[in-house]
Design a protein around this motif. Structure first.
Motif, PDB file in Angstrom:
ATOM      1  N   SER A   1       0.844  -1.198   0.000  1.00 38.37           N
ATOM      2  CA  SER A   1       0.000   0.000   0.000  1.00 38.37           C
ATOM      3  C   SER A   1       0.874   1.240   0.000  1.00 38.37           C
ATOM      4  O   SER A   1       2.011   1.219   0.488  1.00 38.37           O
ATOM      5  N   TYR A   2       0.323   2.302  -0.563  1.00 37.32           N
ATOM      6  CA  TYR A   2       0.922   3.625  -0.462  1.00 37.32           C
ATOM      7  C   TYR A   2      -0.114   4.519   0.202  1.00 37.32           C
ATOM      8  O   TYR A   2      -1.080   4.932  -0.438  1.00 37.32           O
ATOM      9  N   LYS A   3       0.060   4.736   1.520  1.00 43.00           N
ATOM     10  CA  LYS A   3      -0.926   5.435   2.322  1.00 43.00           C
ATOM     11  C   LYS A   3      -2.283   4.724   2.194  1.00 43.00           C
ATOM     12  O   LYS A   3      -2.406   3.568   2.555  1.00 43.00           O
ATOM     13  N   ASP A   4      -3.286   5.359   1.637  1.00 41.42           N
ATOM     14  CA  ASP A   4      -4.621   4.754   1.556  1.00 41.42           C
ATOM     15  C   ASP A   4      -4.846   3.970   0.264  1.00 41.42           C
ATOM     16  O   ASP A   4      -5.928   3.419   0.055  1.00 41.42           O
ATOM     17  N   LEU A   5      -3.828   3.931  -0.597  1.00 37.95           N
ATOM     18  CA  LEU A   5      -3.963   3.220  -1.864  1.00 37.95           C
ATOM     19  C   LEU A   5      -3.422   1.801  -1.711  1.00 37.95           C
ATOM     20  O   LEU A   5      -2.217   1.590  -1.531  1.00 37.95           O
ATOM     21  N   HIS A   6      -4.312   0.813  -1.783  1.00 39.42           N
ATOM     22  CA  HIS A   6      -3.929  -0.597  -1.654  1.00 39.42           C
ATOM     23  C   HIS A   6      -3.613  -1.159  -3.044  1.00 39.42           C
ATOM     24  O   HIS A   6      -4.512  -1.500  -3.802  1.00 39.42           O
TER      25      HIS A   6
ATOM     26  N   LYS B   1      -3.315  -6.703  -2.864  1.00 40.53           N
ATOM     27  CA  LYS B   1      -4.165  -7.173  -1.772  1.00 40.53           C
ATOM     28  C   LYS B   1      -4.065  -8.692  -1.664  1.00 40.53           C
ATOM     29  O   LYS B   1      -4.763  -9.428  -2.360  1.00 40.53           O
TER      30      LYS B   1
END
Length: 255
Positions: A24-29, A32
């Motif tokens: 993930s990059y902060k809130d970007l997954h 998964k």
């Protein structure tokens, strides 16, 4: 989940095992919980729209990008977070990038020789012999003394393939190897890759080229939003996908 103590039970034919890989990059997954195996001689192909995590997956596998969690095993050895040992494991995972990454100031043969001299510590004569063998393998012996600027895009990509092959990898990772090429030059590179598959090279490929993917893939895996949402036989996925999103993606490349 397979723990290190259980690795002796894994089939020796499994070259690469990816388990629950996340990034993930902060809130970007981006990834998964990705899991799959690649067995010796397989050509496993990942397809999907841009931005679905395919290239990040390859970079996490060879640790150019460090995953947040999950495990990567190469020949039954865990290589996740291998640190200084990762350079050794990368020798066994040939990486071919979409933009070639050749050294502009070196000829084709010198580009192929470099790691043989610096990493494998071969003699100059051994490195030259090996480099010329690999250039012949990709059909470029006659361009051995040409610089990257003197090569077509297809030729430059074939040099990068020869460079990766020279390390005698157990698996080749291809990240959109034809995306920067026009149709005629794409065919040159695809023909080399088809030959490698026919020769039994184990390969993991990210591509948008549907016809290419179905021509020699052992399995096709469709990624969407960082997940593998469909996987199957290359004879079945293009004609009868199970999910509407897969059908829409494949249809967009057939129009």
């Amino acid at each position: 989940m397979v723990q290190s103590s259980d690795m002796k039970n894994i089939d020796n034919g499994c070259i690469l095992r990816v388990e629950n890989l996340c990034k993930s990059y902060k809130d970007l997954h981006v990834l998964k919980s990705i899991s799959f195996d690649v067995y010796k001689g397989e050509a496993k192909v990942f397809i999907g729209s841009s931005g679905t995590g395919k290239s990040t997956l390859l970079r996490c596998i060879n640790q150019l990008t460090i995953p947040d969690s999950g495990h990567v095993y190469l020949n039954n050895q865990e290589i996740t977070h291998a640190g200084s040992k990762m350079s050794h494991y990368r020798q066994k995972m040939g990486m071919v990038f979409q933009n070639f990454n050749l050294f502009d100031h070196l000829t084709a043969v010198r580009n192929v020789e470099l790691a043989l001299l610096k990493v494998l510590k071969m003699s100059k004569s051994e490195a030259r012999e090996k480099a010329m063998f690999e250039l012949e393998r990709v059909g470029l012996v006659e361009r051995a003394d040409f610089y990257p600027a003197q090569l077509s895009g297809g030729q430059a990509q074939r040099v990068s393939i020869a460079r990766a092959l020279a390390m005698d990898p157990d698996i080749m990772l291809f990240d959109e190897p034809t995306s920067a090429l026009d149709p005629e030059l794409k065919r040159e590179v695809m023909e080399v890759m088809r030959k490698l598959a026919a020769d039994g090279m184990t390969m993991l490929i990210v591509t948008h080229e549907m016809h290419f993917a179905t021509s020699f893939a052992s399995e096709i895996l469709f990624m969407e939003n960082g997940e593998i949402i469909e996987r199957g036989n290359p004879a079945d996925i293009p004609t009868s996908p199970s999910f509407e999103r897969t059908r829409a993606f494949i249809g967009s490349y057939e129009e």
